[in-house]
Design an enzyme around this catalytic site. Structure first.
Site, PDB file in Angstrom:
ATOM      1  N   HIS A 220       0.852  -1.292  -0.435  1.00 49.23           N
ATOM      2  CA  HIS A 220      -0.321   0.115  -0.308  1.00 49.23           C
ATOM      3  C   HIS A 220       0.924   1.272   0.371  1.00 49.23           C
ATOM      4  O   HIS A 220       0.937   2.512  -0.766  1.00 49.23           O
ATOM      5  CB  HIS A 220      -0.942  -0.163   1.686  1.00 49.23           C
TER       6      HIS A 220
HETATM    7  C1  BDR Z   1      -3.573   1.091   4.768  1.00 51.02           C
HETATM    8  O1  BDR Z   1      -3.484   0.612   6.441  1.00 51.02           O
HETATM    9  C2  BDR Z   1      -2.493  -0.049   7.210  1.00 51.02           C
HETATM   10  O2  BDR Z   1      -2.346  -1.108   7.573  1.00 51.02           O
HETATM   11  C3  BDR Z   1      -1.004   0.406   6.096  1.00 51.02           C
HETATM   12  O3  BDR Z   1       0.136   0.690   5.969  1.00 51.02           O
HETATM   13  C4  BDR Z   1      -1.411   1.643   5.075  1.00 51.02           C
HETATM   14  O4  BDR Z   1      -1.302   2.289   5.128  1.00 51.02           O
HETATM   15  C5  BDR Z   1      -3.943   0.502   4.204  1.00 51.02           C
HETATM   16  O5  BDR Z   1      -5.151   0.313   4.738  1.00 51.02           O
END
Ligand code: BDR
Ligand code: CA
Length: 306
Positions: A240
């Protein structure tokens, strides 16, 4: 073209991968890191960022502590995904460096003024720090070239509720304030970040020599993949936050669409969910697809260079 960026994050395994990526990405000049409570408590997040910077000998990057609680609701950390300490339960040596002794709003405002018009603000955690900056220094917006946000889920299910993505859900009031700002905004939602996995095989490719840093990267990513394996039977993890860095570095890697988006802050069932709404004036460049092979090549190269 070199992009100056400020990274606001909640490290967090993939936030750490985003830091590692940004620091070896030739088009990125990382000016500083602000930490928000999210995946981990804010003091853990600060310690994680400082320890990682020391591990890779980048003590020159300033780190500042931000909000410890969201504007709305209570803090929801993600120990299952990121470990109790946010760093896959890896105990790096206690950092010698200290965070900058300023609050994150003043720090970000100062940097934005200094690099006026030539700086992107990249947010990969709950948007509390960015919303606080907007509140305390509304003029700082004029200096931001682009606001790049990892968050939201549009045509795909959420990852914290069936409708909402974690960063938006974790502070809906802040998310709402941020997507409504006048700053040109690029959104990197789950629609694109969950379109492919970084697999165990990809990991093996980046691990070369047995160095301290490689050992750390291996443990970090294995823990992250372990979560996806246990809960979703997947042999890989989602990148992500590194994808938000990729959007800052080269947005042409993505297929984007101008969307008018609204975040639900009220209805309990769809709290934090993003909806298309015609009456919204602002359009957000929303990333829906990525040239996965090109991105992965760049990401792997940056990890291999440690
Ligand atoms: C986001 O949530 C966190 O767990 C990750 O770091 C990312 O920024 C994804 O939904
Ligand atoms: Ca994050």
């Amino acid at each position: 073209m070199i992009r100056n960026i400020l990274l606001d994050c909640d490290p967090g395994i993939d936030d750490v991968l985003a830091i590692l990526f940004a620091l070896n990405e030739p088009e990125i000049n990382l000016l500083g890191i602000s930490i928000v409570a999210g995946n981990a408590r804010v003091d853990d997040g600060v310690r994680n960022a400082l320890s990682v910077l020391e591990l890779i000998d980048r003590e020159d990057i300033p780190v500042v502590q931000g909000a410890s609680q969201p504007f709305s609701g209570r803090l929801i950390t993600s120990a299952l995904v990121h470990g109790e300490n946010g760093l896959a339960n890896i105990q790096l040596p206690r950092p010698r460096m200290s965070p900058v002794s300023m609050n994150s709003s003043d720090f970000l405002n100062e940097k934005l003024n200094e690099f006026s018009g030539d700086v992107d603000l990249v947010a990969t955690g709950p948007l509390t720090n960015v919303a606080r900056l907007l509140k305390k220094h509304p003029d700082s917006l004029r200096h931001v070239n682009r606001l790049i946000i990892m968050g939201g889920a549009i045509d795909v299910p959420g990852n914290i509720t069936p409708f909402a993505e974690y960063n938006f859900f974790a502070d809906v009031i802040a998310a709402d304030a941020c997507i409504r700002t006048e700053v040109p905004t690029i959104l990197v939602p789950l629609d694109v970040t969950t379109s492919f996995l970084f697999t165990s095989k990809d990991l093996q490719e980046v691990l070369g020599k047995k160095t301290k840093i490689n050992n750390f990267i291996e443990r970090l990513i294995k823990f992250y993949i372990g979560f996806e394996r246990r809960f979703y039977h997947l042999d890989g993890c989602f990148l992500h936050d590194p994808l938000a860095i990729a959007a800052a570095s080269d947005v042409s890697l993505f297929e984007t669409k101008a969307e008018k988006l609204h975040v639900n802050t009220v209805h309990p069932l769809t709290r934090g969910a993003l909806f298309r709404r015609k009456s919204v004036v602002k359009t957000i460049d929303t990333c829906f697809r990525v040239k996965k092979d090109v991105f992965l090549k760049r990401f792997k190269k940056s990890l291999m260079n440690y």
